[in-house]
Structures are given as C-alpha cells and as structure tokens.
Scaffold this active site. Structure first.
Site, short mmCIF file in Angstrom:
data_model
loop_
_atom_site.label_atom_id
_atom_site.label_comp_id
_atom_site.label_asym_id
_atom_site.label_seq_id
_atom_site.Cartn_x
_atom_site.Cartn_y
_atom_site.Cartn_z
N VAL A 15 1.01 -0.85 0.08
CA VAL A 15 0.25 -0.07 0.04
C VAL A 15 0.70 1.40 0.08
CG1 VAL A 15 -1.79 1.37 0.84
CG2 VAL A 15 -2.10 -1.19 1.19
N ALA A 19 4.68 3.74 2.98
CA ALA A 19 4.23 2.99 2.24
C ALA A 19 3.85 1.55 3.47
CB ALA A 19 5.15 2.96 0.88
N LYS A 20 3.92 0.75 2.77
CA LYS A 20 3.80 -0.51 3.40
C LYS A 20 3.40 -1.69 2.96
CE LYS A 20 5.37 -1.33 8.15
NZ LYS A 20 5.76 -1.12 9.16
N GLY A 21 4.29 -2.74 2.80
CA GLY A 21 3.92 -4.53 2.73
C GLY A 21 3.78 -5.57 3.79
#
Ligand SMILES: NC(=O)c1ccc[n+]([C@@H]2O[C@H](COP(=O)([O-])OP(=O)(O)OC[C@H]3O[C@@H](n4cnc5c(N)ncnc54)[C@H](O)[C@@H]3O)[C@@H](O)[C@H]2O)c1
Length: 427
Positions: free
Chosen positions: A68, A113-115
């Site tokens: 995201v 962001a992050k995953g």
C-alpha cells in the site's frame, strides 16, 4: 495439489479507522479546511497480490501479499515489509499512513508505504521463505524502486530477507540496484547502525523525555513488550543508560524480576530469535503473560510488538506513568483518551519509533550517491534528528496544551498539507 493459506480476516479492531480518527482530531485542532487534508484519508495505491511458492516437499502453496502506497506528496514512498499470519489490507493501509506521518514529523523527505505477506514464517524453512520473498518481490516489482518506493524490514523480516529483495529486484533490472531496499546487510550496501536504529531512537526519545520530566534513569523501572529487533535494542540501551528493565516478553510470554532483569544475558539467550522467553532460566525470574506485562509495576511501558495491545481494559489499569510506543499502533483511540485522562504520558509511535526510517534514509542516501558513512557519524546524525523532532513536539505540547500524539500529528499534518498546497492538484 494446490493448497492455500488464505485466511478469514479479523474485523473487530480496524487500525485504519484508528489512524483516520487521530488524523481528523489533529485536523480539527489545526482548524484545517477539509480540502487541505482530504487526500490523506485515502491511500494513493493499494496492491493486493497472490502468488504460488514451491514448498520443500514439492507441493505448491498460494500466498497473499500487499503493498500500500499511502502518500508521495513529500517524496518517494517508504515503508517496511511484514510477514505475519494475521495481516490484512486495513492493517497495511494503517501502517502505510503512519509511515507518511512518521517521515513528516522527523522531516525525512519520503512519503509512506507498507507491504506484507499473510504467512507465519515460523512454519516454513529458510529456503521456503527465500522463495516466498522472491515471488512476492516479483509481484510488487512494478511499484517499487529507488525513486519510487523503498521497502525495509518490519515484523518477522530482517537483513537477510532485505538482501533477497535487493537481489531479486536487481535480477529483474539486469543490474545491481542497492537503493531499492534498506536494512540490507552492509556487504551489499546496508548502512552501519541500521539494525539498531529503531531501538536506539526509542532509547533516545525515552531519555529526552526523562530529562524534561526531571527524572533519573536509575529510578525508572521499565517493561518492554516484544523482544525483537526493536524491543531488544531499546531494552539493551535503556539498561545501559541505567534504567531497571524489570519485565520483557515475546510471543511465548514474559519474564519479570522486580529488582532488575539481566538484559545482556537475555539477549544472548534469545540469539536473534533462535529461542523463546518461555524457556529462559534465571534465579529470581517470574513467568508472566503478555497481559500481565502490560499491567506490571513499571514506570515506563514500551510496547514493541504489534498493534492493538493497549486496549480500553488495559488503559484503565495500567500502572506505568509513561508509555513509549516502539511498535506501530499499539494503542487504540479509546485507550489513548483513557490514559490521557489518567495522566499517563504517551509518546506516539510516529515519533518514538522513527529512528528506523531515519537511518533507512541515511542508507538510501549512501546508496544513491555511492557513499559509506561510519557508525558514529550515522548514530550522531540519528541522535540530532530524533532530539530535534522531540523538541519540536514538546514545544507544540507546551504551546497548545495538547497530548504528544496530537502535537506530533499536527506537526506532520502541517507539513503534509503545506506540501500538498505547494504541489497543487494535477489537472
Ligand atoms: N524493524 C523496524 O525497523 C521497525 C521500525 C519502526 C517500527 N517497527 C515496529 O516495531 C514493532 C516490532 O517490530 P520488530 O521489527 O521488532 O519485529 P520483530 O519481528 O523483530 O519482533 C517482534 C517481537 O514481538 C513479539 N511478539 C509477536 N507477537 C506478539 C504478541 N502477540 N505478544 C507479545 N509479543 C509478541 C515477537 O516474539 C518478537 O519478540 C512492530 O510494530 C513494527 O511495525 C519496526
């Protein structure tokens, strides 16, 4: 046979709702017009992927993953990658948004962001995790890159995994691209000081807070929930600074010694997650649950595990007068206001654990300019950035008589809204 690990998602607690409530409160304190911050209510991009991975026994399993990208208004997207069995899109959205606000509050020129991959890595061999990592990176490759979006470690990921990410992305591009990821081993472009940076930042902020409260480290009893990358370093550095660390925990439970725990010995025992605290043996040590750890007789509580740990029930009974959020999102909105009412000082995650992204930024700067800095240089620059950010937040707390969380969000939101205004709206 194709098996799947796709799980039913939990929806009782929604971390993204938590983020929105906190941001909206800050916006109303700032009297911002909604048009100044409406874009931050929505992630710019949400990618959900599924990909097959060959298991060691030859079978195939399908995993789900996410990336995201919340906001790029202040710079390229930046944020870690988490491997955990309970992750879902709302959690990744919240983690991405917190990154946007974290980078803004410490003044690092990144967005957020992050995953994540929905997987319990403890159930898989190292070769299976390597193949899973490489397939996940291939699936999100169109979105990442040194100018676009730069991942880093988070829960259950580490330097070795960042090395596989760097290698996979470099293979896809046909050249070495060290700047695509931070938290890598030093041999392939990682920065000295990065593995300890988040915990070091937590320790810096805690000690700065003690200074302004006029308290001595040696009078402080500390409890740390989560003895992973972040918690173990925070415990080690606060112990070295003279605090009495009386309780620590991991996923297996906690240990407590009202006099003081032997933190260096515990860290040697844990040996980079090879052991669990439930098997730790030392005279005078009492085994406690994670719930008991949160409520134990300590002056400072450092949640350093996962979200949603300090709930309303915990907040009503918490004995610590200081909470330093090393984890992302450990406190619910309801718990936050209960603690505020009870006079508990809470240093929010977006400030307390920003040391990791600060040194990730240093790593990226070294990568894109082919520089190599020594550890003292890195630690000194980290110290300066953390102390300046802390002082800015303290000033805002004093000027406006608000909580540290509101102050940190206001500072971040002012910078974000201003960047948005300057950039304008494309077409
Ligand atoms: N790694 C970083 O640089 C970084 C940066 C900023 C914020 N954070 C945040 O810090 C927190 C910890 O990250 P980390 O990198 O140390 O992860 P990690 O995987 O290294 O460690 C997590 C620790 O929490 C424990 N744990 C897991 N589930 C638990 C539970 N239900 N109850 C109690 N303990 C539990 C694990 O046993 C482990 O000790 C996360 O919220 C993460 O998002 C990490």
């Amino acid at each position: 046979m194709v098996a799947t690990n796709m799980k039913k998602q939990k929806h009782t607690y929604n971390p993204y709702e938590n983020f929105l409530t906190t941001m909206n409160n800050a916006a109303s304190l700032l009297k911002l017009d909604e048009s100044d911050y409406i874009t931050f209510k929505y992630p710019e991009r949400e990618l959900k992927v599924s990909f097959p991975v060959k298991m060691d026994d030859g079978s195939l399993r399908v995993f789900e993953g996410y990336r995201v990208q919340h906001s790029s208004v202040r710079g390229p997207f930046k944020g870690g990658i988490r491997f955990h069995q309970d992750v879902n899109m709302d959690e990744v959205k919240a983690l991405a948004a917190w990154m946007t606000f974290k980078c803004a509050v410490v003044g690092i020129p990144y967005g957020g962001a992050k995953g994540a991959v929905t997987v319990d890595p403890t159930n898989f061999s190292e070769t299976e995790i390597e193949r899973l990592t490489r397939r996940y990176v291939t699936a999100i490759a169109p979105l990442i890159g040194p100018d676009q979006d730069i991942p880093a470690p988070d829960v259950n990921t580490n330097g070795k995994i960042m090395g596989w990410i760097m290698d996979t992305f470099s293979m896809l591009r046909g050249r070495a691209v060290p700047g695509v990821v931070t938290g890598k081993p030093v041999e392939i472009g990682g920065s000295l000081g990065r593995p300890e940076a988040t915990g070091r930042g937590v320790s810096i902020i805690t000690q700065e807070l003690l200074k302004i409260l006029g308290k001595n480290a040696s009078d402080m009893k500390v409890a740390v929930q989560g003895m992973g990358n972040v918690g173990s370093v925070a415990a080690k550095l606060l112990d070295a600074a003279g605090c009495k660390v009386v309780a620590v925990s991991d996923v297996s439970g906690g240990i407590y010694n009202q006099a003081r725990l032997d933190i260096p010995r515990i860290i040697r025992f844990l040996d980079n997650k090879k052991h669990l605290l439930k098997d730790y043996m030392e005279d005078g040590v009492q085994f406690i649950s994670n719930h008991e750890l949160l409520l134990c007789d300590a002056d400072i509580l450092i949640p350093a595990a996962l979200e949603n740990q300090i709930t309303e029930e915990i907040a009503k009974e918490i004995r610590a007068k200081i909470v330093v959020e090393a984890a992302n999102g450990p406190t619910t909105v309801e718990a936050d206001s209960i603690m505020e009412g009870r006079g508990v000082t809470v240093i929010p995650d977006i400030l307390a654990n920003a040391g990791g992204v600060v040194v990730s930024y240093f790593e990226w700067v070294q990568n894109i300019q082919s520089l190599m800095w020594n550890e003292l240089q890195v630690n000194n620059m980290l110290h300066d950035i953390m102390v300046t950010a802390f002082q800015n937040v303290v000033q805002k707390v004093r000027d406006s008589n608000i909580s540290y969380r509101s102050a940190a969000y206001i500072i971040a939101l002012e910078k974000l809204a201003s960047a948005k205004r300057i950039r304008g709206v494309y077409l």
